[in-house]
Design a protein around this motif. Structure first.
Motif, mmCIF file in Angstrom:
data_model
loop_
_atom_site.group_PDB
_atom_site.id
_atom_site.type_symbol
_atom_site.label_atom_id
_atom_site.label_comp_id
_atom_site.label_asym_id
_atom_site.label_seq_id
_atom_site.Cartn_x
_atom_site.Cartn_y
_atom_site.Cartn_z
ATOM 1 N N LEU A 70 -20.307 -11.968 26.585
ATOM 2 C CA LEU A 70 -21.443 -11.261 27.186
ATOM 3 C C LEU A 70 -21.238 -9.752 27.131
ATOM 4 O O LEU A 70 -22.175 -8.999 26.866
ATOM 5 C CB LEU A 70 -21.641 -11.717 28.638
ATOM 6 C CG LEU A 70 -22.224 -13.103 28.833
ATOM 7 C CD1 LEU A 70 -22.159 -13.513 30.304
ATOM 8 C CD2 LEU A 70 -23.650 -13.169 28.336
ATOM 9 N N GLY A 71 -20.012 -9.306 27.378
ATOM 10 C CA GLY A 71 -19.719 -7.875 27.317
ATOM 11 C C GLY A 71 -19.958 -7.306 25.927
ATOM 12 O O GLY A 71 -20.543 -6.226 25.779
ATOM 13 N N ILE A 72 -19.556 -8.044 24.913
ATOM 14 C CA ILE A 72 -19.767 -7.594 23.532
ATOM 15 C C ILE A 72 -21.265 -7.545 23.225
ATOM 16 O O ILE A 72 -21.762 -6.583 22.615
ATOM 17 C CB ILE A 72 -19.026 -8.509 22.545
ATOM 18 C CG1 ILE A 72 -17.512 -8.301 22.687
ATOM 19 C CG2 ILE A 72 -19.466 -8.250 21.111
ATOM 20 C CD1 ILE A 72 -16.668 -9.341 21.983
ATOM 21 N N ALA A 73 -21.982 -8.584 23.650
ATOM 22 C CA ALA A 73 -23.433 -8.611 23.415
ATOM 23 C C ALA A 73 -24.116 -7.447 24.124
ATOM 24 O O ALA A 73 -25.036 -6.820 23.572
ATOM 25 C CB ALA A 73 -24.019 -9.941 23.877
ATOM 26 N N LEU A 74 -23.668 -7.125 25.340
ATOM 27 C CA LEU A 74 -24.250 -5.994 26.072
ATOM 28 C C LEU A 74 -23.957 -4.672 25.368
ATOM 29 O O LEU A 74 -24.821 -3.781 25.324
ATOM 30 C CB LEU A 74 -23.727 -5.968 27.508
ATOM 31 C CG LEU A 74 -24.361 -6.990 28.442
ATOM 32 C CD1 LEU A 74 -23.593 -7.086 29.746
ATOM 33 C CD2 LEU A 74 -25.816 -6.622 28.708
ATOM 34 N N GLU A 75 -22.765 -4.545 24.825
ATOM 35 C CA GLU A 75 -22.445 -3.329 24.074
ATOM 36 C C GLU A 75 -23.357 -3.195 22.858
ATOM 37 O O GLU A 75 -23.841 -2.090 22.557
ATOM 38 C CB GLU A 75 -20.983 -3.348 23.625
ATOM 39 C CG GLU A 75 -19.984 -3.112 24.730
ATOM 40 C CD GLU A 75 -18.547 -3.234 24.253
ATOM 41 O OE1 GLU A 75 -18.306 -3.208 23.024
ATOM 42 O OE2 GLU A 75 -17.657 -3.352 25.105
ATOM 43 N N ASP A 76 -23.557 -4.305 22.158
ATOM 44 C CA ASP A 76 -24.442 -4.284 20.987
ATOM 45 C C ASP A 76 -25.861 -3.879 21.383
ATOM 46 O O ASP A 76 -26.502 -3.076 20.698
ATOM 47 C CB ASP A 76 -24.466 -5.649 20.292
ATOM 48 C CG ASP A 76 -23.148 -5.972 19.608
ATOM 49 O OD1 ASP A 76 -22.318 -5.060 19.434
ATOM 50 O OD2 ASP A 76 -22.955 -7.160 19.245
ATOM 51 N N LEU A 77 -26.344 -4.460 22.478
ATOM 52 C CA LEU A 77 -27.694 -4.116 22.927
ATOM 53 C C LEU A 77 -27.771 -2.666 23.376
ATOM 54 O O LEU A 77 -28.784 -1.992 23.161
ATOM 55 C CB LEU A 77 -28.146 -5.053 24.049
ATOM 56 C CG LEU A 77 -28.439 -6.487 23.626
ATOM 57 C CD1 LEU A 77 -28.832 -7.332 24.844
ATOM 58 C CD2 LEU A 77 -29.518 -6.549 22.575
ATOM 59 N N GLY A 78 -26.712 -2.161 23.986
ATOM 60 C CA GLY A 78 -26.675 -0.750 24.374
ATOM 61 C C GLY A 78 -26.787 0.159 23.160
ATOM 62 O O GLY A 78 -27.479 1.179 23.194
ATOM 63 N N ALA A 79 -26.112 -0.238 22.079
ATOM 64 C CA ALA A 79 -26.204 0.544 20.843
ATOM 65 C C ALA A 79 -27.619 0.488 20.274
ATOM 66 O O ALA A 79 -28.143 1.499 19.782
ATOM 67 C CB ALA A 79 -25.199 0.024 19.816
ATOM 68 N N GLN A 80 -28.246 -0.695 20.360
ATOM 69 C CA GLN A 80 -29.625 -0.814 19.876
ATOM 70 C C GLN A 80 -30.574 0.039 20.705
ATOM 71 O O GLN A 80 -31.475 0.688 20.159
ATOM 72 C CB GLN A 80 -30.080 -2.271 19.905
ATOM 73 C CG GLN A 80 -29.469 -3.124 18.819
ATOM 74 C CD GLN A 80 -29.956 -4.565 18.889
ATOM 75 O OE1 GLN A 80 -30.786 -4.919 19.719
ATOM 76 N NE2 GLN A 80 -29.434 -5.394 17.999
ATOM 77 N N VAL A 81 -30.374 0.045 22.021
ATOM 78 C CA VAL A 81 -31.220 0.871 22.900
ATOM 79 C C VAL A 81 -31.078 2.340 22.510
ATOM 80 O O VAL A 81 -32.071 3.061 22.377
ATOM 81 C CB VAL A 81 -30.850 0.650 24.387
ATOM 82 C CG1 VAL A 81 -31.434 1.731 25.274
ATOM 83 C CG2 VAL A 81 -31.312 -0.725 24.856
ATOM 84 N N ALA A 82 -29.845 2.791 22.326
ATOM 85 C CA ALA A 82 -29.615 4.192 21.949
ATOM 86 C C ALA A 82 -30.283 4.514 20.608
ATOM 87 O O ALA A 82 -30.891 5.586 20.448
ATOM 88 C CB ALA A 82 -28.116 4.468 21.878
ATOM 89 N N LYS A 83 -30.192 3.579 19.668
ATOM 90 C CA LYS A 83 -30.808 3.793 18.349
ATOM 91 C C LYS A 83 -32.321 3.909 18.482
ATOM 92 O O LYS A 83 -32.934 4.823 17.917
ATOM 93 C CB LYS A 83 -30.450 2.628 17.431
ATOM 94 C CG LYS A 83 -31.083 2.699 16.077
ATOM 95 C CD LYS A 83 -30.760 1.439 15.269
ATOM 96 C CE LYS A 83 -31.716 1.339 14.107
ATOM 97 N NZ LYS A 83 -32.004 -0.001 13.712
#
Length: 173
Positions: A35-48
């Motif tokens: 879940l932590g990895i998935a949240l990091e990925d989504l955080g990167a998508q949000v920033a993008k």
């Protein structure tokens, strides 16, 4: 009796509960890491998406400034208006995608919170299982010492040759 005590010490039900609780705890920690990895990925998508939206807004502001400045020809006005419409559609599309990602992130945050609560429960269960196992080992150790003391006092009263023969026979099964 000493043989039974040793067997019980090696095959404790309490130890099996500890092992099961540890396995469940490790699995929950693995799920939390995913879940932590998935949240990091989504955080990167949000920033993008936020970066892209800002770039579209800046371009839109620049084009509007050109239109309002009046320094462009009639042909360019049509092109700029068309570009503004395209930029608005692009911004709308990006914002929709951003909302979808943020909703997924909210879901994952809720799952992460649930998993953290589950890990706390599992840690409590693991602690209880370890305490039960430790208490059982203390009881086994006390019983072992009591049996050894009784055996030592009995061995002192019996002929050493008979004890030796008994031990050899016992070793053969």
């Amino acid at each position: 009796e000493l043989g039974r005590i040793e067997y019980r010490a090696k095959h404790l039900a309490e130890q099996q509960r500890v092992d099961a609780a540890q396995a469940e705890h490790a699995a929950a920690n693995d799920r939390l890491a995913v879940l932590g990895i998935a949240l990091e990925d989504l955080g990167a998508q949000v920033a993008k998406f936020e970066t892209e939206i800002d770039a579209v807004r800046q371009r839109e502001d620049r084009d509007r400034a050109l239109l309002e400045g009046g320094s462009v020809g009639a042909k360019q006005v049509g092109e700029i208006q068309h570009e503004l419409e395209t930029l608005q559609r692009r911004q709308s599309s990006l914002e929709d995608s951003l909302l979808e990602v943020m909703e997924r992130r909210e879901d994952l945050l809720a799952q992460q919170s649930d998993e953290l609560a589950r890990i706390d429960e599992l840690q409590n269960s693991l602690n209880e299982a370890q305490q039960a196992r430790d208490a059982a080992l203390v009881d086994i150790d006390a019983a072992r010492h009591q049996c050894i003391s009784r055996r030592d006092s009995l061995v002192a009263e019996i002929d050493p040759e008979l004890i030796g023969m008994y031990e050899r026979q016992r070793a053969r099964g």
